[in-house]
Design a protein around this motif. Structure first.
Motif, mmCIF file in Angstrom:
data_model
loop_
_atom_site.group_PDB
_atom_site.id
_atom_site.type_symbol
_atom_site.label_atom_id
_atom_site.label_comp_id
_atom_site.label_asym_id
_atom_site.label_seq_id
_atom_site.Cartn_x
_atom_site.Cartn_y
_atom_site.Cartn_z
ATOM 1 N N PHE A 22 0.788 -1.343 0.049
ATOM 2 C CA PHE A 22 -0.183 0.052 -0.066
ATOM 3 C C PHE A 22 0.828 1.439 -0.103
ATOM 4 C CE2 PHE A 22 -1.928 3.499 2.561
ATOM 5 C CZ PHE A 22 -3.093 3.804 1.758
ATOM 6 N N TRP A 23 1.841 1.402 0.788
ATOM 7 C CA TRP A 23 2.635 2.437 0.935
ATOM 8 C C TRP A 23 3.857 2.564 -0.291
ATOM 9 C CZ3 TRP A 23 1.024 6.258 3.671
ATOM 10 C CH2 TRP A 23 0.404 5.951 4.729
ATOM 11 N N GLY A 24 4.100 1.512 -0.973
ATOM 12 C CA GLY A 24 4.583 1.610 -2.156
ATOM 13 C C GLY A 24 3.650 2.207 -3.249
ATOM 14 N N VAL A 25 2.527 1.849 -3.255
ATOM 15 C CA VAL A 25 1.507 2.375 -4.417
ATOM 16 C C VAL A 25 1.309 3.882 -3.792
ATOM 17 C CG1 VAL A 25 -0.968 2.377 -4.702
ATOM 18 C CG2 VAL A 25 0.017 0.134 -4.751
ATOM 19 N N VAL A 26 1.168 4.348 -2.639
ATOM 20 C CA VAL A 26 1.286 5.618 -2.355
ATOM 21 C C VAL A 26 2.507 6.293 -2.902
ATOM 22 C CG1 VAL A 26 0.931 7.078 -0.768
ATOM 23 C CG2 VAL A 26 -0.648 5.343 -0.590
ATOM 24 N N GLY A 27 3.472 5.903 -2.580
ATOM 25 C CA GLY A 27 4.915 6.701 -3.019
ATOM 26 C C GLY A 27 5.120 6.616 -4.455
ATOM 27 N N ILE A 28 5.015 5.446 -5.113
ATOM 28 C CA ILE A 28 4.927 5.517 -6.501
ATOM 29 C C ILE A 28 3.982 6.507 -7.078
ATOM 30 C CG2 ILE A 28 4.894 4.052 -8.867
ATOM 31 C CD1 ILE A 28 6.004 1.752 -7.031
ATOM 32 N N SER A 29 2.893 6.415 -6.597
ATOM 33 C CA SER A 29 1.826 7.298 -7.081
ATOM 34 C C SER A 29 2.158 8.788 -6.862
ATOM 35 C CB SER A 29 0.589 7.303 -6.604
ATOM 36 O OG SER A 29 -0.036 5.766 -6.698
ATOM 37 N N LEU A 30 2.714 9.433 -5.806
ATOM 38 C CA LEU A 30 3.042 10.651 -5.705
ATOM 39 C C LEU A 30 4.284 10.942 -6.461
ATOM 40 C CD1 LEU A 30 3.040 10.932 -1.832
ATOM 41 C CD2 LEU A 30 1.525 11.964 -3.267
#
Length: 122
Positions: free
Chosen positions: A96-104
């Motif tokens: 989840f935090w990887g998705v958020v980071g890559i999205s940002l």
């Protein structure tokens, strides 16, 4: 439980963000199909609609749209991985935090290139 109605962990926020971005993308596509269909009715009306979209508020809205698409797509991939490989559930929080980071990172990269066009500094 403090903070939210539900557990408030990453699983809940992932679910909420996925639904919100999906609904936002759906409504964008609905409007997009309708405004594009006006070209068959009247090219002048179509040009007027497209002209109305050429303002800074809509330009910033495009950043929000790209953000919604990126977040929805990457979270969808995360969901597929969790569904197909049960062992991945152990690292769901990190995903989840990887998705958020890559999205940002992707949204910021897009914004850096897009904002000058929005405000006319070609």
């Amino acid at each position: 439980m403090v903070g939210t109605l539900y557990r408030g962990n990453e699983g809940m926020w992932s679910w909420v963000l996925h639904r919100i971005t999906g609904i936002a993308i759906y409504f964008f596509l609905l409007v997009h199909v309708l405004d594009t269909a006006t070209v068959r009715i009247s090219p002048e009306v179509y040009n007027a609609i497209i002209g109305a979209y050429k303002n800074p508020i809509m330009g910033l809205g495009e950043i929000a749209l790209v953000g919604a698409v990126v977040l929805h797509a990457l979270n969808g991939i995360r969901i597929i991985l969790v569904d197909m490989f049960p062992a991945v559930t152990r690292v769901q929080r990190q995903l989840f935090w990887g998705v958020v980071g890559i999205s940002l990172v992707l949204i910021i990269a897009f914004s850096i290139r897009h904002i000058p066009n929005v405000f006319g500094a070609h």
